[in-house]
Design an enzyme around this catalytic site. Structure first.
Site, PDB file in Angstrom:
ATOM      1  N   ASP A 163      43.351  28.780 -29.977  1.00  8.50           N
ATOM      2  CA  ASP A 163      41.928  28.972 -29.687  1.00  8.50           C
ATOM      3  C   ASP A 163      41.317  29.733 -30.857  1.00  8.50           C
ATOM      4  O   ASP A 163      41.984  30.578 -31.454  1.00  8.50           O
ATOM      5  CB  ASP A 163      41.749  29.770 -28.389  1.00  8.50           C
ATOM      6  CG  ASP A 163      40.430  29.492 -27.684  1.00  8.50           C
ATOM      7  OD1 ASP A 163      39.383  29.655 -28.350  1.00  8.50           O
ATOM      8  OD2 ASP A 163      40.443  29.126 -26.501  1.00  8.50           O
ATOM      9  N   SER A 188      35.272  32.309 -25.943  1.00  7.00           N
ATOM     10  CA  SER A 188      36.142  32.865 -24.912  1.00  7.00           C
ATOM     11  C   SER A 188      36.494  34.290 -25.282  1.00  7.00           C
ATOM     12  O   SER A 188      36.176  34.765 -26.375  1.00  7.00           O
ATOM     13  CB  SER A 188      37.409  32.013 -24.743  1.00  7.00           C
ATOM     14  OG  SER A 188      38.117  31.942 -25.961  1.00  7.00           O
ATOM     15  N   PHE A 225      41.493  20.871 -24.918  1.00  7.04           N
ATOM     16  CA  PHE A 225      40.227  21.339 -24.335  1.00  7.04           C
ATOM     17  C   PHE A 225      39.229  21.781 -25.400  1.00  7.04           C
ATOM     18  O   PHE A 225      38.030  21.787 -25.149  1.00  7.04           O
ATOM     19  CB  PHE A 225      40.476  22.538 -23.413  1.00  7.04           C
ATOM     20  CG  PHE A 225      41.287  22.252 -22.190  1.00  7.04           C
ATOM     21  CD1 PHE A 225      40.757  21.548 -21.126  1.00  7.04           C
ATOM     22  CD2 PHE A 225      42.602  22.701 -22.092  1.00  7.04           C
ATOM     23  CE1 PHE A 225      41.497  21.302 -19.989  1.00  7.04           C
ATOM     24  CE2 PHE A 225      43.350  22.464 -20.957  1.00  7.04           C
ATOM     25  CZ  PHE A 225      42.798  21.754 -19.901  1.00  7.04           C
ATOM     26  N   SER A 275      34.693  13.809 -19.614  1.00  5.81           N
ATOM     27  CA  SER A 275      33.654  14.237 -18.676  1.00  5.81           C
ATOM     28  C   SER A 275      33.018  13.045 -17.990  1.00  5.81           C
ATOM     29  O   SER A 275      32.903  11.955 -18.562  1.00  5.81           O
ATOM     30  CB  SER A 275      32.579  15.025 -19.435  1.00  5.81           C
ATOM     31  OG  SER A 275      31.437  15.237 -18.646  1.00  5.81           O
ATOM     32  N   TYR A 310      26.296  16.631 -26.990  1.00 11.25           N
ATOM     33  CA  TYR A 310      27.563  17.007 -26.337  1.00 11.25           C
ATOM     34  C   TYR A 310      28.153  15.820 -25.591  1.00 11.25           C
ATOM     35  O   TYR A 310      29.329  15.480 -25.755  1.00 11.25           O
ATOM     36  CB  TYR A 310      27.355  18.176 -25.375  1.00 11.25           C
ATOM     37  CG  TYR A 310      28.496  18.295 -24.389  1.00 11.25           C
ATOM     38  CD1 TYR A 310      29.736  18.779 -24.791  1.00 11.25           C
ATOM     39  CD2 TYR A 310      28.349  17.873 -23.067  1.00 11.25           C
ATOM     40  CE1 TYR A 310      30.802  18.837 -23.903  1.00 11.25           C
ATOM     41  CE2 TYR A 310      29.407  17.943 -22.175  1.00 11.25           C
ATOM     42  CZ  TYR A 310      30.626  18.415 -22.590  1.00 11.25           C
ATOM     43  OH  TYR A 310      31.685  18.462 -21.718  1.00 11.25           O
ATOM     44  N   LYS A 329      31.806  13.270 -26.182  1.00 11.87           N
ATOM     45  CA  LYS A 329      32.847  12.848 -25.237  1.00 11.87           C
ATOM     46  C   LYS A 329      33.006  11.326 -25.274  1.00 11.87           C
ATOM     47  O   LYS A 329      34.132  10.804 -25.267  1.00 11.87           O
ATOM     48  CB  LYS A 329      32.513  13.325 -23.826  1.00 11.87           C
ATOM     49  CG  LYS A 329      32.588  14.829 -23.644  1.00 11.87           C
ATOM     50  CD  LYS A 329      33.969  15.387 -23.949  1.00 11.87           C
ATOM     51  CE  LYS A 329      34.084  16.867 -23.681  1.00 11.87           C
ATOM     52  NZ  LYS A 329      35.389  17.433 -24.079  1.00 11.87           N
ATOM     53  N   PHE A 334      34.469  15.820 -13.016  1.00 13.02           N
ATOM     54  CA  PHE A 334      33.123  15.955 -12.467  1.00 13.02           C
ATOM     55  C   PHE A 334      32.691  17.419 -12.675  1.00 13.02           C
ATOM     56  O   PHE A 334      32.581  17.857 -13.807  1.00 13.02           O
ATOM     57  CB  PHE A 334      33.074  15.397 -11.052  1.00 13.02           C
ATOM     58  CG  PHE A 334      33.078  13.879 -11.095  1.00 13.02           C
ATOM     59  CD1 PHE A 334      31.897  13.172 -11.001  1.00 13.02           C
ATOM     60  CD2 PHE A 334      34.257  13.165 -11.336  1.00 13.02           C
ATOM     61  CE1 PHE A 334      31.875  11.784 -11.135  1.00 13.02           C
ATOM     62  CE2 PHE A 334      34.255  11.783 -11.460  1.00 13.02           C
ATOM     63  CZ  PHE A 334      33.059  11.091 -11.355  1.00 13.02           C
ATOM     64  N   ASN A 335      32.479  18.230 -11.683  1.00 11.67           N
ATOM     65  CA  ASN A 335      31.930  19.584 -11.917  1.00 11.67           C
ATOM     66  C   ASN A 335      32.938  20.668 -11.535  1.00 11.67           C
ATOM     67  O   ASN A 335      33.036  21.022 -10.356  1.00 11.67           O
ATOM     68  CB  ASN A 335      30.628  19.758 -11.126  1.00 11.67           C
ATOM     69  CG  ASN A 335      29.487  18.951 -11.700  1.00 11.67           C
ATOM     70  OD1 ASN A 335      29.536  17.726 -11.718  1.00 11.67           O
ATOM     71  ND2 ASN A 335      28.469  19.623 -12.194  1.00 11.67           N
ATOM     72  N   VAL A 349      16.170  25.933  -7.936  1.00 15.34           N
ATOM     73  CA  VAL A 349      16.676  24.606  -7.578  1.00 15.34           C
ATOM     74  C   VAL A 349      15.775  23.598  -8.271  1.00 15.34           C
ATOM     75  O   VAL A 349      14.590  23.492  -7.952  1.00 15.34           O
ATOM     76  CB  VAL A 349      16.670  24.395  -6.050  1.00 15.34           C
ATOM     77  CG1 VAL A 349      17.147  22.982  -5.706  1.00 15.34           C
ATOM     78  CG2 VAL A 349      17.535  25.442  -5.365  1.00 15.34           C
ATOM     79  N   GLY A 377      16.539  14.962 -18.164  1.00 18.61           N
ATOM     80  CA  GLY A 377      17.933  14.614 -18.439  1.00 18.61           C
ATOM     81  C   GLY A 377      18.877  14.787 -17.270  1.00 18.61           C
ATOM     82  O   GLY A 377      20.029  14.369 -17.347  1.00 18.61           O
ATOM     83  N   ASP A 378      18.420  15.425 -16.186  1.00 16.01           N
ATOM     84  CA  ASP A 378      19.304  15.618 -15.033  1.00 16.01           C
ATOM     85  C   ASP A 378      19.543  14.298 -14.304  1.00 16.01           C
ATOM     86  O   ASP A 378      18.600  13.540 -14.035  1.00 16.01           O
ATOM     87  CB  ASP A 378      18.698  16.623 -14.046  1.00 16.01           C
ATOM     88  CG  ASP A 378      19.115  18.049 -14.334  1.00 16.01           C
ATOM     89  OD1 ASP A 378      19.893  18.254 -15.276  1.00 16.01           O
ATOM     90  OD2 ASP A 378      18.658  18.954 -13.619  1.00 16.01           O
TER      91      ASP A 378
END
Length: 340
Positions: free
Chosen positions: A32, A37, A82, A124, A149, A153, A178-179, A217, A297-298
């Protein structure tokens, strides 16, 4: 014991995967550059596993140093990759930073090990965009990425697939998450965002503990059960165990081809408002939230068909939304009492 290299091993998913590899009897080497991190994670990993993992601070974009590392660690039998920049918003502002880091690191790794490698790649579900059919399977077409980003992927998967097509000694499994949310049951490792969290759950926990203001939200007029966006949330410990399953599949030479793709999720969609309710129910903490407009973009809703992972990897997510929320909250409380 087989020796596995985990790049980005002090990060959120990487650190949990180090623990699960240790539990499965593997020897682990972490690489790393610590750009995203905290080095204290190494101490936490030693506390959890009872063993100090070998750690090398290294920028994988430095071709000469990566080659030297590979020569010194010729006994590594597999790599879980990763290491990548991952902030969607920053990638829009600094696309070249993301393309350079996320591609060079991958290419340097493959070249350093002379393409003789069992490699598990961290991909992803962003590659699907807004799927035409739900739940989305691995056969669904990829769509134009919403950010540099996401594009890294997609292109990294293409790089791997095309390289595997002409390199039989390179064996790759790309895992499309997923999440990921939650934290280890010890509450000693978890998600540690730098700055304001971009993801829902760490923002929830930081809001609940008083580090952030009200939760926004983003949209309540989507075509979903309560109008808020839907995602497939997966506990990070379940996700980590899937990486162990993928390495074992490669070691056992059970792959159908030398390039495979698997979705990793629970197979269940959960709305933002349902996540908030689950947090309140599992922790007893009341959240302050407001309704805002949609974000550009959501994706409206996405969740995965994970039957391929169940049938071929022998892996199934075991932890539900309540465990995800309670473990994330325990981690947040640990950070309050033991600041990094």
């Amino acid at each position: 014991m087989a020796k596995i290299l985990v790049t980005g091993g002090t990060g959120f998913i990487g650190s949990h995967t180090v623990v699960e590899l240790h539990n499965a009897g593997y020897e682990v080497v972490i690489v790393d550059d610590l750009s995203n991190s905290n080095p204290k994670i190494l101490q936490q990993l030693e506390t959890i596993t009872g063993q100090q993992p070998e750690f090398v601070e290294l920028d994988l974009c430095d071709e000469a140093k990566v080659k030297a590392f590979a020569e010194q660690h010729s006994d590594i039998s597999g790599v879980i990759h990763f290491a990548a920049f991952k902030a969607v918003g920053e990638s829009v502002q600094k696309p070249l930073k993301y393309y350079r880091n996320n591609f060079y690191s991958l290419i340097n790794l493959i070249n350093a090990f002379n393409s003789e490698l069992n490699l598990v790649f961290s991909s992803s579900c962003t590659v699907y965009g807004q799927p035409d059919v739900l739940p989305v399977t691995e056969l669904a077409p990829t769509k134009k990425a919403e950010s540099p980003y996401g594009n890294t992927k997609q292109i990294a998967e293409e790089i791997l697939q095309e390289t595997c097509a002409v390199t039989p000694s390179l064996k790759v499994i790309s895992l499309r998450y997923f999440n990921p949310v939650g934290a280890h049951e010890s509450a000693l490792i978890g998600e540690l965002p730098i700055g304001v969290p971009q993801n829902l759950v760490p923002f929830i926990t930081q809001s609940a503990i008083g580090k952030r203001g009200p939760i926004t939200v983003h949209g309540n007029d989507y075509d979903t059960v309560d109008g808020s966006a839907v995602r497939d949330y997966i506990h990070v410990v379940d996700l980590a165990k899937a990486h162990v399953a993928a390495i074992r599949r490669l070691e056992a030479e059970k792959a159908a081809s030398n390039y495979e793709v698997f979705n990793l999720g629970t197979g269940t969609g959960t709305t933002v408002l349902q996540v908030i309710a689950a947090f309140e129910e599992s922790t007893g903490e009341k959240l302050n939230y407001t309704i805002g407009g949609r974000r550009d973009g959501d994706v409206e809703k996405v969740w995965g068909d994970v039957s391929k992972a169940s049938n071929e990897l022998g892996w199934t997510a075991e932890l539900g939304i309540a465990e995800m929320m309670s473990s994330a909250w325990n981690w947040e409380k640990y950070l309050r009492d033991n600041p990094f």
